[in-house]
Each structure stands twice: as C-alpha cells, then as structure tokens.
Design a protein around this motif. Structure first.
Motif, mmCIF file in Angstrom:
data_model
loop_
_atom_site.group_PDB
_atom_site.id
_atom_site.type_symbol
_atom_site.label_atom_id
_atom_site.label_comp_id
_atom_site.label_asym_id
_atom_site.label_seq_id
_atom_site.Cartn_x
_atom_site.Cartn_y
_atom_site.Cartn_z
ATOM 1 N N VAL A 174 11.650 13.464 90.315
ATOM 2 C CA VAL A 174 11.860 14.428 91.282
ATOM 3 C C VAL A 174 10.107 14.775 91.348
ATOM 4 O O VAL A 174 9.494 14.883 90.617
ATOM 5 C CB VAL A 174 12.366 15.801 90.885
ATOM 6 C CG1 VAL A 174 13.775 15.109 90.941
ATOM 7 C CG2 VAL A 174 11.996 16.039 89.489
ATOM 8 N N HIS A 175 9.669 15.676 92.398
ATOM 9 C CA HIS A 175 8.536 16.014 92.648
ATOM 10 C C HIS A 175 8.433 17.538 92.545
ATOM 11 O O HIS A 175 9.342 18.098 93.292
ATOM 12 C CB HIS A 175 8.101 15.677 94.028
ATOM 13 C CG HIS A 175 8.174 14.119 94.351
ATOM 14 N ND1 HIS A 175 8.500 13.268 95.372
ATOM 15 C CD2 HIS A 175 7.605 13.043 93.669
ATOM 16 C CE1 HIS A 175 8.372 12.302 95.242
ATOM 17 N NE2 HIS A 175 7.908 11.995 94.160
ATOM 18 N N THR A 176 7.524 18.061 91.803
ATOM 19 C CA THR A 176 7.541 19.549 91.591
ATOM 20 C C THR A 176 6.286 19.922 91.993
ATOM 21 O O THR A 176 5.309 19.200 92.416
ATOM 22 C CB THR A 176 7.767 19.985 90.056
ATOM 23 O OG1 THR A 176 6.767 18.838 89.370
ATOM 24 C CG2 THR A 176 9.032 19.391 89.491
ATOM 25 N N PRO A 177 6.325 21.348 92.396
ATOM 26 C CA PRO A 177 4.932 21.956 93.079
ATOM 27 C C PRO A 177 3.670 21.748 92.272
ATOM 28 O O PRO A 177 3.688 21.877 91.103
ATOM 29 C CB PRO A 177 5.437 23.267 93.549
ATOM 30 C CG PRO A 177 6.796 23.469 93.215
ATOM 31 C CD PRO A 177 7.214 22.241 92.296
ATOM 32 N N ILE A 178 2.711 21.468 92.896
ATOM 33 C CA ILE A 178 1.378 21.945 92.242
ATOM 34 C C ILE A 178 0.792 23.182 92.277
ATOM 35 O O ILE A 178 0.073 23.789 91.499
ATOM 36 C CB ILE A 178 0.353 20.894 92.792
ATOM 37 C CG1 ILE A 178 0.436 19.286 92.491
ATOM 38 C CG2 ILE A 178 -1.300 21.184 92.460
ATOM 39 C CD1 ILE A 178 -0.416 18.540 93.008
ATOM 40 N N ILE A 179 1.194 23.920 93.046
ATOM 41 C CA ILE A 179 0.878 25.187 93.549
ATOM 42 C C ILE A 179 2.168 25.990 93.015
ATOM 43 O O ILE A 179 3.175 26.032 93.480
ATOM 44 C CB ILE A 179 0.417 25.837 94.910
ATOM 45 C CG1 ILE A 179 -0.696 24.885 95.568
ATOM 46 C CG2 ILE A 179 0.463 27.184 95.325
ATOM 47 C CD1 ILE A 179 -0.911 25.200 96.790
ATOM 48 N N THR A 180 1.914 27.056 92.117
ATOM 49 C CA THR A 180 3.023 27.616 91.666
ATOM 50 C C THR A 180 2.658 29.472 91.549
ATOM 51 O O THR A 180 1.638 29.726 91.562
ATOM 52 C CB THR A 180 3.484 27.239 90.338
ATOM 53 O OG1 THR A 180 4.555 27.967 89.666
ATOM 54 C CG2 THR A 180 2.202 27.164 89.186
ATOM 55 N N THR A 181 3.627 30.095 91.239
ATOM 56 C CA THR A 181 3.363 31.582 91.152
ATOM 57 C C THR A 181 3.852 32.126 89.566
ATOM 58 O O THR A 181 3.749 33.283 89.070
ATOM 59 C CB THR A 181 4.545 32.407 91.926
ATOM 60 O OG1 THR A 181 5.573 32.034 92.043
ATOM 61 C CG2 THR A 181 3.934 32.364 93.550
ATOM 62 N N SER A 182 4.169 31.209 88.786
ATOM 63 C CA SER A 182 4.526 31.300 87.377
ATOM 64 C C SER A 182 3.821 30.416 86.384
ATOM 65 O O SER A 182 3.212 29.471 86.618
ATOM 66 C CB SER A 182 5.959 31.129 87.290
ATOM 67 O OG SER A 182 6.509 29.705 87.373
ATOM 68 N N ASP A 183 3.576 31.074 85.159
ATOM 69 C CA ASP A 183 2.829 30.394 84.219
ATOM 70 C C ASP A 183 3.684 29.977 83.081
ATOM 71 O O ASP A 183 4.602 30.660 82.190
ATOM 72 C CB ASP A 183 1.979 31.407 83.468
ATOM 73 C CG ASP A 183 0.857 30.701 82.401
ATOM 74 O OD1 ASP A 183 1.095 29.626 81.998
ATOM 75 O OD2 ASP A 183 0.182 31.505 81.595
ATOM 76 N N CYS A 184 4.199 28.524 83.065
ATOM 77 C CA CYS A 184 5.031 28.024 82.160
ATOM 78 C C CYS A 184 4.598 28.307 80.792
ATOM 79 O O CYS A 184 5.542 28.613 79.925
ATOM 80 C CB CYS A 184 5.065 26.579 82.425
ATOM 81 S SG CYS A 184 6.044 25.752 81.134
#
Length: 483
Positions: A174-184
C-alpha cells in the motif's frame, strides 16, 4: 507471437557476459552496446584502441577494439575516445580474443556513434580509486564507479526481494502519504511543510503573536512523515495484511555514520497478529533477503568482499541459515551486566535503551547470530506499543544483527482505547492530533502488530559498508543536500 521489446537499441553487457561460457558462444554475432569508458589505451602506434566499456548492468566491462579508421569515419580522435568517462555507442562483431587473455569475448567496432566526450582536466573521477568521502561530493557521477554501482544493484535486488517476500505471504503493498499531520514517534524531529513564507516580503501570517496555520495550505501544521506506520495500521484494519515501502524523514541534527535525514523504511502491519507472529515475520523476511542476495547478486557481493568486508558473504549465509535467538530485554541487560572482558562506553542499566555496542556484543560475541530482544521498558518506547500485564514493559521487539546492531524495530500495537488514551496523556501527546488513529480503537478494534526495517541499515549489513551515506544514491544529511 509478438517480438519481445527491450526499449533500447543496445544489448546489455550483462546479457553478453553472463552466459555459461562468459560470452564465448556468441562469437561471430553482431551486437550494439552503449556505455561509459572505464579505461582505455591506444595500441599499434595509434592504429587502434582498447576500451573497457561498462553500461551499469553488471560489474564487468566489455572490451571494445576500435580501429582508427572506424573512429575517423565518425570524426573522432582515438586520444579522446580512450579517456575515462567518455560515453559511446558501438556496433560491431563479437569475436573470440587471442588465447591467454582474461576475456572470453570482445567486440570489434565497425561503427562508433552517440559519443559524449569529456574534458580530461575537468572530469572529477580518475581512473584510480577515489575515497568514498570524496565521491559523496559527486552524487550525479559516483554511480559510474564499481563500488556505488554494485551497491545500487544490490539495493535493487533487495527491493525486488521485499516485493517477492510480501507477495508470497499475501501481504498487500500500500502507498502511504509522505505529507502527514501527525508524529508517529512523538519525538518532534520533523521537517515542516508550509506555503506560509512569503518569498517577496519575507513575512509569515500570524494571529495573537503566533503563526496562523489556518492560512497554510492544509489549514493546519503539516510535516514530512517519519514513518508510514500509522497510515499502514489504518489500512491493515480493513485489508488485514499490508506493508508500505517508502522514504521517511527525520530532522535530527546528527552527523554520525548511521544517520540520514531521508531514508527508506519497509513497514508491514498485520491485523489479528500478536508479538510472536510479527517476530516470526521479521525473522523470515530478513532471512529471505539474505538468501535472495546470495542467489541473485553473488558477483557484486564478491566485489564487496574483496574490497570492503571479507566477512560479508559468510555473514549473509549464516543469517540465512540460522534460527534467531529470542530473549527479553531484562535477560539482555542481565547478560550485559555480567560482561567482564569488555568495558562498554555506554552504561548498561535496566530502563535505559541498549546502545549499538550492546546490541552488537549480544549478536557478535555472546550468541554469534541474530538476536530478537523483546518486552522493553515502557519508558523508552513509543505510545502505540501494547502495555504488558506487568504495567512496566511493552510488547516491543528489536531484531539485532552483526555489523549494524538494530535492523528491525516493531511491536504489538495497543488496541485498547482506554489504555491508549492513558499512555498518550502520560506522554503529553495531543489527543485531537491522533483522532483518526484513536478511532481504530473505538470502531471494531483488533489485535494487530507491525515492524519497521531500515532499508539502508539492511544495505550496511549486506555490503559491509561503514557509512550509511554510501548505500543511498543521494544522501541527505545536516548541511548537505547535493542535487
């Protein structure tokens, strides 16, 4: 039957030299090859030239014989044609070289074209070896060296092995975003993505003395991802088994040989899997990659053994054939505290994360094979890791291997909503920022687990290289981003 398409007019040098007899059976056949001159020399008082031509398809080069008359037909001077770095396309006949020579086949040029000449006084790559550190100043050219081209071919094989392994286990890519709003990771070492800076006026919109992110592109703060895990979890809680493989970013001001600002991660997430299952998956995946390289990349591995690490192939072989040792973090600390034949630079104490020297001592000295350490203290692990019944440790695991130490980090994820909220509150994380992630715990929560493998660390392990900047095509480090 339709003719097979190759999308280029040139035959790969690999396809010529990889026959069982090293290409000898192709003698008399015509071929067109293209590449870059590794070395060249004029012979017979300038009546012909020998070129070692490499096209990147394999480590070996093909010897090209260019008569001066052929060069003259193309309006070329042999003296310029033999310079290291010159690019050419050559058509001619494959012939058997004289007895006693190393080559099994060579190409006698009948036409030379598409020539890219160089200025020998400016071309930065010499015939002789250049230090790896110096080569990093030329990321656009260093792939023409044997070392970097071998590493990138090994990298490609590991990428293919990754896709092959997970496809065989019915784990979806699956492809997940490079731009995110959360800090894993919750560490805050993130690169911010913004369009707020007015390049003309050098101003940033603000409200009540603070930056007004409602005016930003996404109307809130956004960052380059530090991990695809959180998004992969959401997809696993619907698809069952998934993995993501992509670039991740850390704004960590570190100049060590083990850190990059941009690096690649392989991150599977498995629904209905506890810690044991994800440890099994990680072990099988690492062993599969080692076996794949031994089966598909032996020439490049032998080059690494000859030039950088004599133990590289032996290390891959042992890992591919060995059952990994599994011990708890508590057992690992107890073992290290008893060590008397070595003085560690970093303190060994329960509650402190293991340093690289501790990890390597466990794998290289005590067990002499890969080790999976699990059940770490909750205080040194991320908020999403499942709290164990002792309320002191979490269901986390690290796969440690010789040469690099930690290669894989993973855990069973906390699926209990109340426990997750309590952990996040204790760590001072804003619940609103993780609303969608918490929803997974409210709407049909399931046991699930996953891990992350640092792709460049796997390359360090496989190749024996000492610096992570040499196993990625374009290294990004503090103060340096060429191209």
């Amino acid at each position: 039957m339709s003719e097979e398409r190759f999308y280029t007019k040139c035959t790969l040098i690999h396809d010529i030299l990889s026959t069982q007899d090293g290409g000898a059976s192709l003698s008399g056949k015509r071929a067109t090859v293209g590449g870059w001159v590794k070395t060249g020399r004029q012979q017979g008082k300038g009546t012909f030239a020998f070129l070692e031509l490499n096209d990147g398809s394999c480590l070996a080069s093909l010897q090209i014989i260019v008569p001066s008359a052929v060069a003259e037909q193309a309006g070329l001077d042999l003296a310029k044609l033999v310079l290291t770095g010159t690019s050419i396309t050559v058509s001619g006949t494959l012939t058997t070289p004289p007895e006693g020579t190393k080559q099994k086949i060579e190409l006698r040029a009948e036409e030379v074209k598409d020539v890219g000449l160089i200025d020998k006084d400016e071309y930065p790559l010499p015939k002789t070896k250049m230090s790896l550190e110096k080569l990093r100043d030329y990321p656009h050219l260093r792939v023409r060296t044997n070392t970097i081209s071998a590493i990138i071919r090994i990298r490609d094989e590991l990428s293919f092995a990754t896709a092959t392994f997970f496809r065989s286990k019915k784990i979806r890519h699956v492809h997940t975003p490079i731009i995110t709003t959360s800090d894993c990771e919750g560490a805050g070492e993130m690169f911010q993505v913004t369009t707020l800076i007015n390049q003309t006026e050098k101003t940033v919109p603000n409200k009540d003395g603070k930056i007004d992110y409602t005016k930003d592109f996404f109307a809130r703060q956004a960052f380059l991802t530090v991990s695809g895990q959180l998004h992969a979890e959401t997809l696993a809680c619907g698809l069952g088994r998934v993995y993501t493989f992509g670039p991740t970013f850390r704004a960590e001001n570190s100049h060590t040989s083990r850190h990059l600002a941009e690096f690649w991660m392989v991150e599977p997430e498995l629904a209905f899997a506890d810690l044991k299952y994800v440890m099994d998956c990680a072990e099988d995946y690492v062993k599969f990659m080692c076996k794949w390289l031994l089966d598909h990349c032996i020439e490049d591995l032998e080059f690494m053994v000859k030039n950088f690490d004599k133990t590289a192939i032996d290390r891959l072989t042992k890992v591919a054939e060995t059952t990994f040792k599994r011990i708890t973090y508590t057992e690992a600390v107890e073992l290290l505290e008893k060590v008397t034949d070595k003085e560690f630079e970093n303190k060994v104490e329960w509650g402190i994360d293991l340093a690289s020297e501790h990890e390597r001592y466990l794998t290289e000295v005590i067990y002499k094979k890969p080790v999976i350490v699990y059940d770490y203290p909750k205080g040194i692990k991320a908020f999403y890791m499942r709290l164990n019944d002792d309320a002191e440790t979490v269901a986390a695991m690290d796969v440690l291997v010789p040469k690099v130490g930690e290669l894989v980090g993973g855990s069973q994820r906390e699926e209990r909503y109340d426990v997750m909220v309590q952990r996040m509150t204790e760590m001072g994380l804003p619940l609103e920022a993780y609303k969608e992630y918490l929803d997974l715990r409210r709407y049909g929560t399931v046991t699930h687990s996953g891990f992350g493998l640092g792709f460049e660390r796997m390359l360090l392990f496989a190749t024996g290289m000492d610096n992570i900047r040499d196993v990625i095509p374009y290294p990004r480090t503090p103060g340096k981003a060429v191209l």
